[in-house]
Design a protein around this motif. Structure first.
Motif, PDB file in Angstrom:
ATOM      1  N   ILE A  15      27.106 -16.685  20.688  1.00 45.56           N
ATOM      2  CA  ILE A  15      25.999 -17.240  21.471  1.00 45.56           C
ATOM      3  C   ILE A  15      26.254 -18.717  21.755  1.00 45.56           C
ATOM      4  N   ASP A  16      25.907 -19.124  22.946  1.00 44.57           N
ATOM      5  CA  ASP A  16      26.033 -20.520  23.331  1.00 44.57           C
ATOM      6  C   ASP A  16      25.079 -21.354  22.480  1.00 44.57           C
ATOM      7  N   GLN A  17      25.589 -22.389  21.834  1.00 39.03           N
ATOM      8  CA  GLN A  17      24.774 -23.191  20.916  1.00 39.03           C
ATOM      9  C   GLN A  17      23.635 -23.927  21.619  1.00 39.03           C
ATOM     10  N   ALA A  18      23.838 -24.329  22.857  1.00 34.34           N
ATOM     11  CA  ALA A  18      22.763 -24.972  23.613  1.00 34.34           C
ATOM     12  C   ALA A  18      21.639 -23.970  23.887  1.00 34.34           C
ATOM     13  N   ASP A  19      22.006 -22.716  24.187  1.00 33.61           N
ATOM     14  CA  ASP A  19      20.999 -21.677  24.390  1.00 33.61           C
ATOM     15  C   ASP A  19      20.230 -21.431  23.097  1.00 33.61           C
ATOM     16  N   LEU A  20      20.941 -21.362  21.981  1.00 35.46           N
ATOM     17  CA  LEU A  20      20.306 -21.137  20.688  1.00 35.46           C
ATOM     18  C   LEU A  20      19.300 -22.246  20.381  1.00 35.46           C
ATOM     19  N   LYS A  21      19.690 -23.464  20.617  1.00 37.62           N
ATOM     20  CA  LYS A  21      18.803 -24.603  20.358  1.00 37.62           C
ATOM     21  C   LYS A  21      17.562 -24.534  21.239  1.00 37.62           C
ATOM     22  N   ARG A  22      17.757 -24.257  22.527  1.00 38.86           N
ATOM     23  CA  ARG A  22      16.645 -24.179  23.462  1.00 38.86           C
ATOM     24  C   ARG A  22      15.691 -23.050  23.099  1.00 38.86           C
ATOM     25  N   ILE A  23      16.242 -21.888  22.762  1.00 35.96           N
ATOM     26  CA  ILE A  23      15.416 -20.738  22.395  1.00 35.96           C
ATOM     27  C   ILE A  23      14.617 -21.043  21.134  1.00 35.96           C
ATOM     28  N   SER A  24      15.247 -21.656  20.147  1.00 38.76           N
ATOM     29  CA  SER A  24      14.537 -21.960  18.897  1.00 38.76           C
ATOM     30  C   SER A  24      13.427 -22.977  19.132  1.00 38.76           C
ATOM     31  N   GLN A  25      13.681 -23.973  19.958  1.00 45.68           N
ATOM     32  CA  GLN A  25      12.643 -24.971  20.262  1.00 45.68           C
ATOM     33  C   GLN A  25      11.478 -24.318  20.993  1.00 45.68           C
ATOM     34  N   ARG A  26      11.788 -23.496  21.975  1.00 42.19           N
ATOM     35  CA  ARG A  26      10.741 -22.827  22.750  1.00 42.19           C
ATOM     36  C   ARG A  26       9.913 -21.885  21.882  1.00 42.19           C
ATOM     37  N   ALA A  27      10.577 -21.221  20.930  1.00 41.52           N
ATOM     38  CA  ALA A  27       9.892 -20.252  20.069  1.00 41.52           C
ATOM     39  C   ALA A  27       9.190 -20.912  18.883  1.00 41.52           C
ATOM     40  N   GLY A  76       5.411 -13.298  18.775  1.00 38.33           N
ATOM     41  CA  GLY A  76       6.316 -14.440  18.669  1.00 38.33           C
ATOM     42  C   GLY A  76       7.773 -14.023  18.712  1.00 38.33           C
ATOM     43  N   VAL A  77       8.112 -12.982  17.956  1.00 38.37           N
ATOM     44  CA  VAL A  77       9.487 -12.475  17.948  1.00 38.37           C
ATOM     45  C   VAL A  77       9.816 -11.874  19.309  1.00 38.37           C
ATOM     46  N   ARG A  78       8.869 -11.150  19.883  1.00 39.54           N
ATOM     47  CA  ARG A  78       9.098 -10.540  21.204  1.00 39.54           C
ATOM     48  C   ARG A  78       9.382 -11.612  22.261  1.00 39.54           C
ATOM     49  N   ASN A  79       8.612 -12.679  22.254  1.00 37.85           N
ATOM     50  CA  ASN A  79       8.831 -13.742  23.233  1.00 37.85           C
ATOM     51  C   ASN A  79      10.167 -14.439  23.015  1.00 37.85           C
TER      52      ASN A  79
END
Length: 134
Positions: free
Chosen positions: A75-87, A15-18
């Motif tokens: 870090i771009d906040q939109a990227d952070l949000k997307r990464i957290s949702q995906r993970a 999970g962390v790796r992805n």
């Protein structure tokens, strides 16, 4: 060397790796056309105010540690949000994991102290993903 395989050897938790892989080379679902993979991600951190950090991680000396606050600012906040949702992780959990793994991942991916090492890495094509940083 494929970046996916490199991360698999470095980060045992899938999970962390992805999540880390998604940070370095996420799919760009927005169609914005941003691309570049691991090297581009490091360049974005550098231009986000982490130049001294990224220099130390790429270089052959000791790695400068990163704080959660420093990473949030870079870090771009939109990227952070997307990464957290995906993970399936909270944004705070993503930040904590990235603070823990970014210095080591970049350091180990650049054993010769050169960004060229990162530029030569690509995402595995078997996953159906292409390299890119959104």
């Amino acid at each position: 060397m494929a970046f996916d395989n490199f991360l698999e050897r470095l980060i045992p938790d899938e999970g962390v790796r992805n999540m880390v892989k998604s940070f370095f080379s996420p799919e760009d679902e927005s169609g914005s056309g941003k691309a570049g993979g691991p090297a581009r991600a490091v360049e974005q951190l550098k231009s986000g105010g982490l130049e001294e950090h990224t220099k130390s991680w790429v270089g052959t000396g000791p790695n400068k540690q990163l704080t959660e606050e420093e990473l949030r600012g870079a870090i771009d906040q939109a990227d952070l949000k997307r990464i957290s949702q995906r993970a399936g992780m909270s944004e705070q959990e993503v930040i904590v994991a990235l603070v823990s793994f970014l210095p080591e991942v970049v350091d180990k991916a650049t054993p010769n102290g050169s960004m060229k090492d990162l530029r030569n890495m690509s995402s595995d094509t078997s996953s159906g993903r292409s390299p890119g940083m959104s």
